[in-house]
Design a protein around this motif. Structure first.
Motif, PDB file in Angstrom:
ATOM      1  N   LEU A  37       0.952  -1.148  -0.077  1.00 13.09           N
ATOM      2  CA  LEU A  37      -0.014   0.112  -0.054  1.00 13.09           C
ATOM      3  C   LEU A  37       0.668   1.131  -0.256  1.00 13.09           C
ATOM      4  CD1 LEU A  37      -1.768  -2.425   1.309  1.00 13.09           C
ATOM      5  CD2 LEU A  37      -3.160  -0.287   2.296  1.00 13.09           C
TER       6      LEU A  37
ATOM      7  N   GLN B 218      -3.501   4.487  -2.163  1.00 13.82           N
ATOM      8  CA  GLN B 218      -4.625   4.448  -1.406  1.00 13.82           C
ATOM      9  C   GLN B 218      -4.896   5.836  -0.581  1.00 13.82           C
ATOM     10  OE1 GLN B 218      -5.541   2.166   2.906  1.00 13.82           O
ATOM     11  NE2 GLN B 218      -4.724   3.973   3.143  1.00 13.82           N
TER      12      GLN B 218
ATOM     13  N   GLU C 122      -8.835   9.469   2.092  1.00 14.38           N
ATOM     14  CA  GLU C 122     -10.251   9.354   2.499  1.00 14.38           C
ATOM     15  C   GLU C 122     -10.547   7.830   3.190  1.00 14.38           C
ATOM     16  OE1 GLU C 122      -9.320   9.773  -0.577  1.00 14.38           O
ATOM     17  OE2 GLU C 122     -11.194  10.263  -1.600  1.00 14.38           O
TER      18      GLU C 122
ATOM     19  N   ILE D 264     -14.018   3.504  -2.156  1.00 15.80           N
ATOM     20  CA  ILE D 264     -14.717   2.988  -2.825  1.00 15.80           C
ATOM     21  C   ILE D 264     -15.689   1.999  -2.446  1.00 15.80           C
ATOM     22  CG2 ILE D 264     -14.658   1.005  -4.947  1.00 15.80           C
ATOM     23  CD1 ILE D 264     -11.897   2.287  -5.453  1.00 15.80           C
TER      24      ILE D 264
ATOM     25  N   PRO E 256     -12.043   1.914  13.103  1.00 15.38           N
ATOM     26  CA  PRO E 256     -11.327   2.282  12.166  1.00 15.38           C
ATOM     27  C   PRO E 256     -12.341   1.947  10.795  1.00 15.38           C
ATOM     28  CG  PRO E 256     -10.485   0.154  12.589  1.00 15.38           C
ATOM     29  CD  PRO E 256     -11.482   0.531  13.690  1.00 15.38           C
ATOM     30  N   VAL E 257     -12.589   3.269   9.974  1.00 19.91           N
ATOM     31  CA  VAL E 257     -13.387   3.284   8.950  1.00 19.91           C
ATOM     32  C   VAL E 257     -13.268   4.251   8.088  1.00 19.91           C
ATOM     33  CG1 VAL E 257     -15.150   4.463   9.687  1.00 19.91           C
ATOM     34  CG2 VAL E 257     -15.810   2.744   8.079  1.00 19.91           C
TER      35      VAL E 257
ATOM     36  N   VAL F  44     -16.140   6.827   3.246  1.00 20.69           N
ATOM     37  CA  VAL F  44     -17.032   6.296   2.687  1.00 20.69           C
ATOM     38  C   VAL F  44     -18.372   5.549   3.547  1.00 20.69           C
ATOM     39  CG1 VAL F  44     -16.145   4.053   2.227  1.00 20.69           C
ATOM     40  CG2 VAL F  44     -17.485   5.093   0.609  1.00 20.69           C
TER      41      VAL F  44
HETATM   42  C1  LIG Z   1     -11.015  -1.405   9.746  1.00 20.47           C
HETATM   43  C2  LIG Z   1      -9.943  -1.432   8.930  1.00 20.47           C
HETATM   44  C3  LIG Z   1      -8.511  -2.219   9.107  1.00 20.47           C
HETATM   45  C4  LIG Z   1      -7.512  -1.716   8.401  1.00 20.47           C
HETATM   46  N1  LIG Z   1      -6.333  -2.516   8.821  1.00 20.47           N
HETATM   47  C5  LIG Z   1      -5.552  -2.363   7.739  1.00 20.47           C
HETATM   48  C6  LIG Z   1      -4.203  -3.450   7.842  1.00 20.47           C
HETATM   49  O1  LIG Z   1      -4.168  -3.890   8.949  1.00 20.47           O
HETATM   50  N2  LIG Z   1      -3.429  -3.642   6.803  1.00 20.47           N
HETATM   51  C7  LIG Z   1      -3.686  -2.802   5.748  1.00 20.47           C
HETATM   52  O2  LIG Z   1      -2.897  -3.062   4.591  1.00 20.47           O
HETATM   53  N3  LIG Z   1      -4.717  -2.272   5.560  1.00 20.47           N
HETATM   54  C8  LIG Z   1      -5.659  -1.916   6.472  1.00 20.47           C
HETATM   55  N4  LIG Z   1      -6.580  -1.071   6.208  1.00 20.47           N
HETATM   56  C9  LIG Z   1      -6.890  -0.277   5.000  1.00 20.47           C
HETATM   57  C10 LIG Z   1      -7.416  -1.301   3.798  1.00 20.47           C
HETATM   58  O3  LIG Z   1      -6.486  -2.094   3.494  1.00 20.47           O
HETATM   59  C11 LIG Z   1      -7.891  -0.278   2.658  1.00 20.47           C
HETATM   60  O4  LIG Z   1      -6.521   0.136   2.039  1.00 20.47           O
HETATM   61  C12 LIG Z   1      -8.746   0.712   3.099  1.00 20.47           C
HETATM   62  O5  LIG Z   1      -9.856   0.232   3.617  1.00 20.47           O
HETATM   63  C13 LIG Z   1      -9.360   1.266   1.603  1.00 20.47           C
HETATM   64  O6  LIG Z   1     -10.289   2.511   1.680  1.00 20.47           O
HETATM   65  P1  LIG Z   1     -11.739   2.339   2.038  1.00 20.47           P
HETATM   66  O7  LIG Z   1     -11.795   2.077   3.678  1.00 20.47           O
HETATM   67  O8  LIG Z   1     -12.502   3.684   1.976  1.00 20.47           O
HETATM   68  O9  LIG Z   1     -12.334   1.338   1.460  1.00 20.47           O
HETATM   69  C14 LIG Z   1      -7.743  -1.188   6.982  1.00 20.47           C
HETATM   70  C15 LIG Z   1      -9.044  -0.658   6.978  1.00 20.47           C
HETATM   71  C16 LIG Z   1     -10.139  -0.682   7.938  1.00 20.47           C
HETATM   72  C17 LIG Z   1     -11.359  -0.115   7.406  1.00 20.47           C
END
Ligand SMILES: Cc1cc2nc3c(=O)[nH]c(=O)nc-3n(C[C@H](O)[C@H](O)[C@H](O)COP(=O)(O)O)c2cc1C
Length: 374
Positions: free
Chosen positions: A171, A192, A195, A227, A335-336, A339
């Motif tokens: 990422l 990424q 947002e 997304i 975490p969120v 969107v």
């Molecule tokens: C609850 C949560 C936990 C996350 N934990 C990680 C993680 O441990 N490792 C990681 O690569 N990305 C993590 N992410 C990021 C996601 O991989 C992803 O890149 C991100 O959710 C994309 O954006 P969106 O939330 O708008 O769909 C996390 C996202 C959320 C919502």
């Protein structure tokens, strides 16, 4: 919607779904996307159980595993996990633990029962704790991709994963990170936008995606951040992304292992209710704003520590928040991404995948209808 990455991974749709929940991962892969299991909170033995379960429930479909080896963290030079944890614990000021405990007490979140096993505080936040997760993942033949968060995977890690015939993803939140990944030999770059849920940079998706796509071409880029609809997938593919990487979307599906009180917080939230804060992990992370995030922003609060120290401080709150989700509603770690405002109903993974594909076709048709007839 079929792009080259679909053929390389043997998937039908270039829709990647990050989730900590094995049921979601298996269901997304079965529906034609690629489920990616977040391994952070599992030690090697627990991860083995999760991956075995996915193997048994995913049919003949592939899936991925996500690990966290940050480019920079406290104690990077310590290679013994036991010594690292002891050293890091000693570096945490008592004031931080007291402050965290007071927030929970003020909000009436019960202590864990004395006989309840405490979660290891360090989790998989470091190279030494991620190494056994990688070894475990490589023993599972349906794992086709290992992705890394928070930094460029070290060269020997990339060599190890490539040696087993898997693809490596990473990422990024900036063009510089993307170029570092490409230079190290990463196969798939996830761009990424700010947002997004979880750890995130400062550049918004619509600006970041094309910048990264151009900078690293022809390395495939997956668009992430914001997304949750087929329209957004169409926008990402129109910009040249080979697919999309989603996270928040899967928190409110039927299969998600999210306690009801926490699910309600997600379903009720609008796109204005998130904040990017260092108060849970030590690195900027997007989550729902609540009494915990507000407390750490108060001038009387100690400044959050660096990763992974701040998370070690917050681990007790994470565990109590999961066990007592109703009482912890106002101080939980949620975490969120922004969107979240579009996530207002609960449906199955299969229904969500179907909706995404239908919406994508509609958007593609709309664009096609704008072309002049010859
Ligand atoms: C609850 C949560 C936990 C996350 N934990 C990680 C993680 O441990 N490792 C990681 O690569 N990305 C993590 N992410 C990021 C996601 O991989 C992803 O890149 C991100 O959710 C994309 O954006 P969106 O939330 O708008 O769909 C996390 C996202 C959320 C919502």
């Amino acid at each position: 919607m079929r792009t080259e990455i679909c053929d390389r991974l043997g998937i039908e749709f270039p829709i990647f779904a990050f989730s900590h929940c094995r049921d979601v991962v298996a269901a997304v892969s079965k529906a034609g996307g690629l489920g990616v299991l977040g391994a952070l909170s599992f030690n090697a033995e627990q991860l083995e159980v999760e991956l075995k379960w996915i193997d048994e429930h995913v049919g003949d479909k592939p899936y991925g595993v996500d690990i966290v080896i940050p480019g920079k963290y406290e104690g990077m030079n310590e290679l013994d996990p036991g010594k690292l944890e002891t050293r890091l614990r000693a570096a945490i000021p008592a004031r931080h633990r007291e402050f965290a405990a007071k927030i929970l007490a003020d909000h009436g979140v019960p202590e864990l029962p004395p006989d309840e096993p405490r979660h290891q505080e360090l989790l998989g936040w470091t190279q030494v704790t991620a190494a056994p997760q990688i070894e475990t993942s490589l023993r599972h033949k349906k794992v086709r991709l290992i992705a890394n968060a928070l930094g460029t995977p070290p060269k020997d890690v990339i060599r190890q994963i490539h040696g087993a015939g898997l693809l490596v993803g990473a990422l990024c939140g900036s063009v510089k990170h993307a170029l570092d990944h490409k230079g190290a030999g990463v196969d798939i770059i996830v761009a990424q936008g700010a947002e997004a849920g979880g750890h995130t940079g400062e550049i918004g998706s619509v600006v970041l995606w094309p910048d990264v796509i151009d900078a690293v071409a022809p390395t495939p880029v997956l668009a992430a951040g914001g997304i949750a609809s087929g329209r957004a997938i169409a926008a990402a593919l129109a910009m040249g992304a080979q697919g999309v990487w989603t996270g928040s979307l899967w928190l409110t599906v039927q299969e998600a292992d999210v306690p009801p009180a926490q699910m309600e917080s997600y379903l009720k939230a609008t796109n204005k209710d998130t904040v990017r804060s260092r108060c849970w992990t030590g690195k900027p992370c997007r989550m729902l704003r609540n009494a915990w995030t507000d407390a750490w922003e108060d001038p009387s609060a100690p400044p959050p520590l660096d990763l992974p120290l701040q998370f070690m401080v917050a681990m007790d709150a994470v565990q109590r928040g999961r066990r007592y989700a109703e009482q912890a509603k106002n101080v939980n770690f949620n975490p969120v991404g922004q969107v979240v405002g579009q996530l207002n109903t609960v449906s199955s993974v299969k229904q969500v995948m179907y909706r995404l594909v239908q919406e994508y076709f509609k958007a593609a048709e709309r664009l096609a209808s704008l072309m002049p007839a010859d």
